[in-house]
Design a protein around this motif. Structure first.
Motif, PDB file in Angstrom:
ATOM      1  N   THR A   1       0.836  -1.201   0.000  1.00 41.79           N
ATOM      2  CA  THR A   1       0.000   0.000   0.000  1.00 41.79           C
ATOM      3  C   THR A   1       0.872   1.252   0.000  1.00 41.79           C
ATOM      4  O   THR A   1       2.061   1.195   0.299  1.00 41.79           O
ATOM      5  CB  THR A   1      -0.940   0.036   1.225  1.00 41.79           C
ATOM      6  OG1 THR A   1      -0.157  -0.008   2.408  1.00 41.79           O
ATOM      7  CG2 THR A   1      -1.908  -1.142   1.199  1.00 41.79           C
TER       8      THR A   1
ATOM      9  N   TYR B   1      -2.302   8.633  -5.547  1.00 46.46           N
ATOM     10  CA  TYR B   1      -2.470   7.210  -5.253  1.00 46.46           C
ATOM     11  C   TYR B   1      -2.505   6.327  -6.501  1.00 46.46           C
ATOM     12  O   TYR B   1      -1.867   5.271  -6.510  1.00 46.46           O
ATOM     13  CB  TYR B   1      -3.710   6.978  -4.375  1.00 46.46           C
ATOM     14  CG  TYR B   1      -3.462   7.361  -2.942  1.00 46.46           C
ATOM     15  CD1 TYR B   1      -2.848   6.475  -2.062  1.00 46.46           C
ATOM     16  CD2 TYR B   1      -3.812   8.615  -2.463  1.00 46.46           C
ATOM     17  CE1 TYR B   1      -2.595   6.826  -0.744  1.00 46.46           C
ATOM     18  CE2 TYR B   1      -3.559   8.978  -1.145  1.00 46.46           C
ATOM     19  CZ  TYR B   1      -2.954   8.083  -0.295  1.00 46.46           C
ATOM     20  OH  TYR B   1      -2.703   8.426   0.997  1.00 46.46           O
TER      21      TYR B   1
ATOM     22  N   CYS C   1      -0.021   3.242  -6.699  1.00 50.94           N
ATOM     23  CA  CYS C   1      -0.579   1.886  -6.641  1.00 50.94           C
ATOM     24  C   CYS C   1      -0.271   1.079  -7.905  1.00 50.94           C
ATOM     25  O   CYS C   1      -0.237  -0.147  -7.853  1.00 50.94           O
ATOM     26  CB  CYS C   1      -2.082   1.942  -6.392  1.00 50.94           C
ATOM     27  SG  CYS C   1      -2.507   2.409  -4.692  1.00 50.94           S
TER      28      CYS C   1
ATOM     29  N   VAL D   1      -6.718   3.416   0.008  1.00 54.13           N
ATOM     30  CA  VAL D   1      -6.563   4.867  -0.104  1.00 54.13           C
ATOM     31  C   VAL D   1      -7.471   5.545   0.917  1.00 54.13           C
ATOM     32  O   VAL D   1      -8.669   5.277   0.966  1.00 54.13           O
ATOM     33  CB  VAL D   1      -6.924   5.347  -1.534  1.00 54.13           C
ATOM     34  CG1 VAL D   1      -6.952   6.866  -1.602  1.00 54.13           C
ATOM     35  CG2 VAL D   1      -5.942   4.781  -2.552  1.00 54.13           C
TER      36      VAL D   1
END
Length: 131
Positions: free
Chosen positions: A28, A48, A52, A65
């Motif tokens: 993550t 993000y 990711c 997130v």
């Protein structure tokens, strides 16, 4: 309310500068503000989705997130058929054929669309405009 501290650098708009790093153990992305990365982490990301993409488990990463952008009070989101994203009915008036609305974007994605990952990723594209 106490006065906000002066920004350390001039900004075009009040969008917080996001710096993320990929935590390999969890797959993550972590905000630099919340936790400093280990010294061997060299790469950082501005959002993000881009972070990711480098994760070994992209879906888990996007699901983790945090809700950074607080929803404005009175927001009401509805899913748009055919494109699999949710929109705020204050920005895009809701057609009469749409029945259900949701209080948050993520709730709309999870309960109102068939591909919640695509929907959640699209949030930034639709709403990250500083409004």
């Amino acid at each position: 309310a106490p006065a906000a501290p002066a920004p350390r650098f001039p900004t075009q708009r009040p969008t917080p500068v996001l710096r993320l790093w990929l935590q390999q153990t969890s797959g993550t992305c972590i905000d630099f503000e919340e936790e400093k990365p280990p010294s061997w982490v060299r790469e950082s990301f501005p959002n993000y989705p881009s972070c990711c993409e480098t994760s070994w488990d992209r879906d888990k990463c996007m699901a983790a997130v945090p809700e950074r952008e607080p929803e404005p009070p009175g927001a009401s989101f509805y899913p748009v058929e055919g494109i699999g994203v949710c929109v705020d009915e204050r920005k895009f008036p809701r057609p009469s054929s749409v029945g259900a609305t949701f209080d948050t974007y993520s709730e709309c994605c999870l309960l109102g669309t068939t591909d919640s990952d695509h929907c959640l990723t699209s949030y930034k594209e639709f709403y990250y405009d500083g409004d």
